[in-house]
Each structure stands twice: as C-alpha cells, then as structure tokens.
Design an enzyme around this catalytic site. Structure first.
Site, PDB file in Angstrom:
ATOM      1  N   LYS A  66      11.868 -21.976 -29.580  1.00 61.50           N
ATOM      2  CA  LYS A  66      12.603 -20.944 -28.522  1.00 61.50           C
ATOM      3  C   LYS A  66      11.321 -20.084 -27.722  1.00 61.50           C
ATOM      4  CE  LYS A  66      17.211 -21.036 -29.182  1.00 61.50           C
ATOM      5  NZ  LYS A  66      17.440 -21.844 -30.743  1.00 61.50           N
TER       6      LYS A  66
ATOM      7  N   GLU B  95      20.520 -13.060 -24.264  1.00 62.20           N
ATOM      8  CA  GLU B  95      21.999 -13.329 -25.057  1.00 62.20           C
ATOM      9  C   GLU B  95      21.271 -13.889 -26.230  1.00 62.20           C
ATOM     10  OE1 GLU B  95      20.719 -15.569 -22.598  1.00 62.20           O
ATOM     11  OE2 GLU B  95      20.853 -17.017 -23.996  1.00 62.20           O
TER      12      GLU B  95
ATOM     13  N   SER C 157      12.641 -28.828 -34.100  1.00 62.51           N
ATOM     14  CA  SER C 157      12.610 -27.661 -33.241  1.00 62.51           C
ATOM     15  C   SER C 157      12.429 -26.493 -34.017  1.00 62.51           C
ATOM     16  CB  SER C 157      13.883 -27.791 -32.484  1.00 62.51           C
ATOM     17  OG  SER C 157      14.987 -27.905 -33.429  1.00 62.51           O
TER      18      SER C 157
HETATM   19  C1  PLP Z   1      18.407 -22.525 -30.696  1.00 65.50           C
HETATM   20  C2  PLP Z   1      18.049 -23.786 -31.298  1.00 65.50           C
HETATM   21  C3  PLP Z   1      18.252 -25.037 -31.022  1.00 65.50           C
HETATM   22  C4  PLP Z   1      19.266 -25.338 -30.039  1.00 65.50           C
HETATM   23  O1  PLP Z   1      18.912 -25.022 -28.775  1.00 65.50           O
HETATM   24  P1  PLP Z   1      18.450 -26.008 -27.574  1.00 65.50           P
HETATM   25  O2  PLP Z   1      18.474 -25.340 -26.427  1.00 65.50           O
HETATM   26  O3  PLP Z   1      19.445 -27.227 -27.468  1.00 65.50           O
HETATM   27  O4  PLP Z   1      17.182 -26.514 -27.975  1.00 65.50           O
HETATM   28  C5  PLP Z   1      17.750 -26.191 -31.743  1.00 65.50           C
HETATM   29  N1  PLP Z   1      16.961 -26.018 -32.885  1.00 65.50           N
HETATM   30  C6  PLP Z   1      16.368 -24.488 -33.219  1.00 65.50           C
HETATM   31  C7  PLP Z   1      15.611 -24.482 -34.362  1.00 65.50           C
HETATM   32  C8  PLP Z   1      17.179 -23.639 -32.356  1.00 65.50           C
HETATM   33  O5  PLP Z   1      16.671 -22.168 -33.039  1.00 65.50           O
END
Ligand code: PLP
Length: 415
Positions: free
Chosen positions: A105, A127, A392
């Site tokens: 993010k 948000e 992610s």
């Molecule tokens: C917020 C988040 C997501 C989901 O958000 P996307 O916009 O679909 O990437 C996925 N993995 C992590 C670690 C997150 O914090």
C-alpha cells in the site's frame, strides 16, 4: 459479462497497446466516472494533473528516490525451495511484506501524496478498513508534510486499535464513521463527502485500484513497479514464470503485479479472491467470481448485491479483502479472458499462512495467504511449474485474529 472470442482478442491487443482506460476512463464497458456534479471539476482537474505530472521527469525522479530510500525498493524476490518441494513446483515470492509499513500500500500512498503536493493540495483525506492504507497514508503525509484525515468505520476503529494508534502517532486525525455499515464502505462514503466539501484544497488519497477515473489508472501506474521489478528479477534468475498469483480485494497489488506480464501470453495470471466461509451471499468477498455488474464508489464494475440491488455485506478472515466491489480493470481482464479469478476459503488461507511460516520462515499477511493457497492448488494440478506469488504484506498485523486460530505447531505442542 460475455464477450465473443474475436472481440476478446481485439480488446486484449488494444489493452497491450495502452488504449485503456479510454478517454472516458473506461476499460471496455467497465470503469468510468459516476460522481456527483460537485465533484466533476475536481476529478477532471485530477485527471489533468495525472496527465501532466505523473510522467514529468521531476516527479519521476522524486518518486524513484522515495521508493528507493524511504520505501526500501526494490523489494526482494525470494526463492522458496521448501514450499516448492511440498507443492512440486519452483516457487518465487515477491516480497512486498518487506516494504516500509509492511505492505504494497505504501507504493500508492507515497506516489499520491507526492502528486497531491505537486497539485497544490492543502490537506489529504483517506479511507481505511483494517487500517493498513490509513497507516501508509499517515506515513506518506508526514513524509511530504501535508495534514492527513483518515476516515475509518467505527466497527473497524474498535477492532483495529493498534493501527489507530499508529496513524495518530504518525500525525493523522482519525475520524470514526458511525453511519452506514460502520466499516470500509461507510468510510469511503465519508471520505468522498469530505472531498466534495472542499474539492479545491483537499486531495482524496484512495487506497486501491477503485473509484472514479482516473483513480484506477493512477493506482495501477503507482503499483506497477511491483510487476516490473518481479519480471526483471525472474528474467535474471532463469526466465519468465508459468503462472503468477496475487490476492484480490480492491485489486491494487494484483493489478500492480500482473501488468508487466500482460503481454507475455504464455504466462498464466490468476487472481485469488476471498472465498470466506461459504458460497452464500454474505459469506465471502468473491466479487469477480460471484458478483454482478453495477456502480459503486464512482465506477462501473463487478459487485456483490442482493436481488433488490442493495450492496451486500461481505465476509473474509482477512480484513483487507473484505470489500463488495473490485477495480474495473480486473472486471475487464476477466471479461476478455486474460486473467483468471479463483477463490480461496478462510481455512485454506489460514493453512497456507502456517505452511509459509513453517517452510520459509516468513509470516505472510492473511490477504497474501489467499494467493499462496490459490498457487498451491494450481501447482498440484500443474506439476513442475515455475510460479510467482505476490506476497502483498506481512502478517504481524494479523496476530490478534490468528490468536483465534491455533497454529498446527500449537496443536502439536498440546497433543
Ligand atoms: C489492503 C491489502 C490487500 C488488498 O488490497 P488490494 O487493493 O486488493 O491489493 C492485500 N494485501 C495486503 C497485505 C493488504 O494490506
């Protein structure tokens, strides 16, 4: 949404040629700009700002320096030999968990914060659901020197107390939203309302590849660094993968990872949505797998709503995937058949999290664990494949939730 085979081929060629989003902000039938008249000027100004700023040498230089020195890019590509042995595959992990604040993010947050500064914004609103985007926004705003207000559903404020403290310590004002479902959807509604009240001085820093045009495009461009790096790192280490996996909530980490591979027609791209605890409406967040087209938060995409057209509450063990919509570019990529979307259940994600911990010494976020679960299932059906999984984020934030689910190790210790 059914699109004929020849038409799919034509649309994919246009996508690869960079024709989407088109002038109306659409990816085929999806996307667009469904905002109140009071916001039209602000959105148009943002589009103009994105066009002139994002590719300017000065902005590119600033962003590259922040990504390197503050975010910690490039993130590692980690070979995962023990997961590979267990799955019968060659597995690589793209380590967004190693990025500053613990997830992908931050790539988007710092990019938009720098953009807001360039465009002359006086304050930023954002948000957040579980708090990850709120923390990334608070950190990015502190870094560029802009005040930040984060809207968060009252329910989420109560269940994500440590992230609320982190945001406040990073200088953000956190507003608990008592209206609507008191979770992410209400928080987005409230952030948009704030933006409408001062579209000149306020910049809305959206957290995923959603919202009215140009946001889905802007967020994709800022996250595409993930796939560019991963593709180059894989080429240095033996070649392209057979398949790439990413979890899909709003879709920002997935679109960021997939984009560099769209033209590699032999590379399978697979998004993994939250299958939750079952297939009934309300038990999952599998928007692309089970949803229907409609408009939410400024764009036309796939959504989860009931037969009366009311947006339905969603469920996932991972708060970051718990959203009833999805970015319009994913709806398009599904419709033209370039990306496949599958689901992984809560239980599969929890098992994948434990397996990654045990096998590789990496605690992935619950969101990312869905990608691991989807990859594992596919690997079993495609022995010997070379697989890239987007990690992610890191799972430290999930410890309070994980406390409800003892690990296999704890089970063994008890037994
Ligand atoms: C917020 C988040 C997501 C989901 O958000 P996307 O916009 O679909 O990437 C996925 N993995 C992590 C670690 C997150 O914090």
């Amino acid at each position: 949404m059914e699109i004929q085979r020849e038409e799919r081929e034509r649309l994919l060629k246009e996508l690869l040629a960079g024709r989407f989003p088109d002038a109306a902000g659409r990816f085929g039938p999806f996307g667009g700009r469904y905002v109140p008249e009071t916001l039209m000027a602000a959105v148009t100004r943002l589009e103009e700002g994105v066009r002139t700023t994002l590719r300017s040498p000065e902005f590119e230089r600033q962003l590259a320096a922040e990504l390197r020195d503050w975010v910690g890019r490039p993130t590692a590509l980690t070979h995962a030999p023990e997961l590979g042995r267990r799955w019968g595959a060659e597995v690589y992990l793209k380590r967004e968990d190693l990025a500053h604040t613990g997830a992908h993010k931050i790539n988007n947050a710092i990019g938009q914060a720098l953009l807001a500064k360039q465009l002359g914004a006086k304050r930023i609103v954002a948000e957040t659901g579980a708090g990850q985007h709120g923390v990334a926004s608070a950190a990015a705003c502190a870094r560029v020197g802009l005040p930040c207000t984060v809207y968060m559903g009252a329910v989420d404020v109560a269940r994500q107390a440590p992230n609320v403290d982190r945001m406040r310590r990073l200088g953000a004002t956190v507003v608990a939203v008592e209206s609507g479902d008191q979770t992410l959807r209400a928080a987005i509604d409230e952030a948009i309302r704030d933006w409408v009240s001062d579209p000149e001085g306020t910049y809305y820093l959206i957290g995923s590849a959603i919202g009215p045009h140009p946001y889905p495009y802007l967020v994709r461009e800022l996250q595409a660094v993930i796939g560019r790096e991963a593709r180059a790192q894989l080429l240095e280490r033996g070649g392209l993968p057979d398949a790439v996996f990413a979890c899909v909530g709003g879709g920002s980490n997935a679109i960021g990872l997939f984009h560099a591979f769209l033209g590699d027609r032999d590379v399978r791209l697979i998004g993994v949505e939250a299958g939750g605890r079952g297939t009934a409406l309300g038990d999952h967040s599998a928007t692309l797998s089970a949803g229907r087209p409609g408009v939410l938060h400024g764009n036309y995409s796939m959504l989860l709503y009931d037969d009366d057209g009311l947006i339905h509450e969603t469920h996932s063990v991972s708060a970051g995937l718990d959203y009833p919509g999805v970015g319009p570019e994913h709806a398009f990529l599904k419709a033209i058949g370039r990306v496949d979307y599958v689901t992984a259940s809560d239980d599969e994600a929890l098992a994948a999290l434990d397996e990654c911990c045990e096998a590789e010494g990496i605690l992935p976020a619950l969101e990312s664990s869905h990608a691991l679960a989807g990859a594992k299932r596919w690997a079993k059906e495609n022995p010997g494949a070379r697989i890239l999984v987007g990690l992610s984020g890191r799972g430290d934030k999930d410890m309070p939730i994980l406390a409800q689910y003892p690990s296999r190790k704890e089970n063994r210790d008890v037994a």
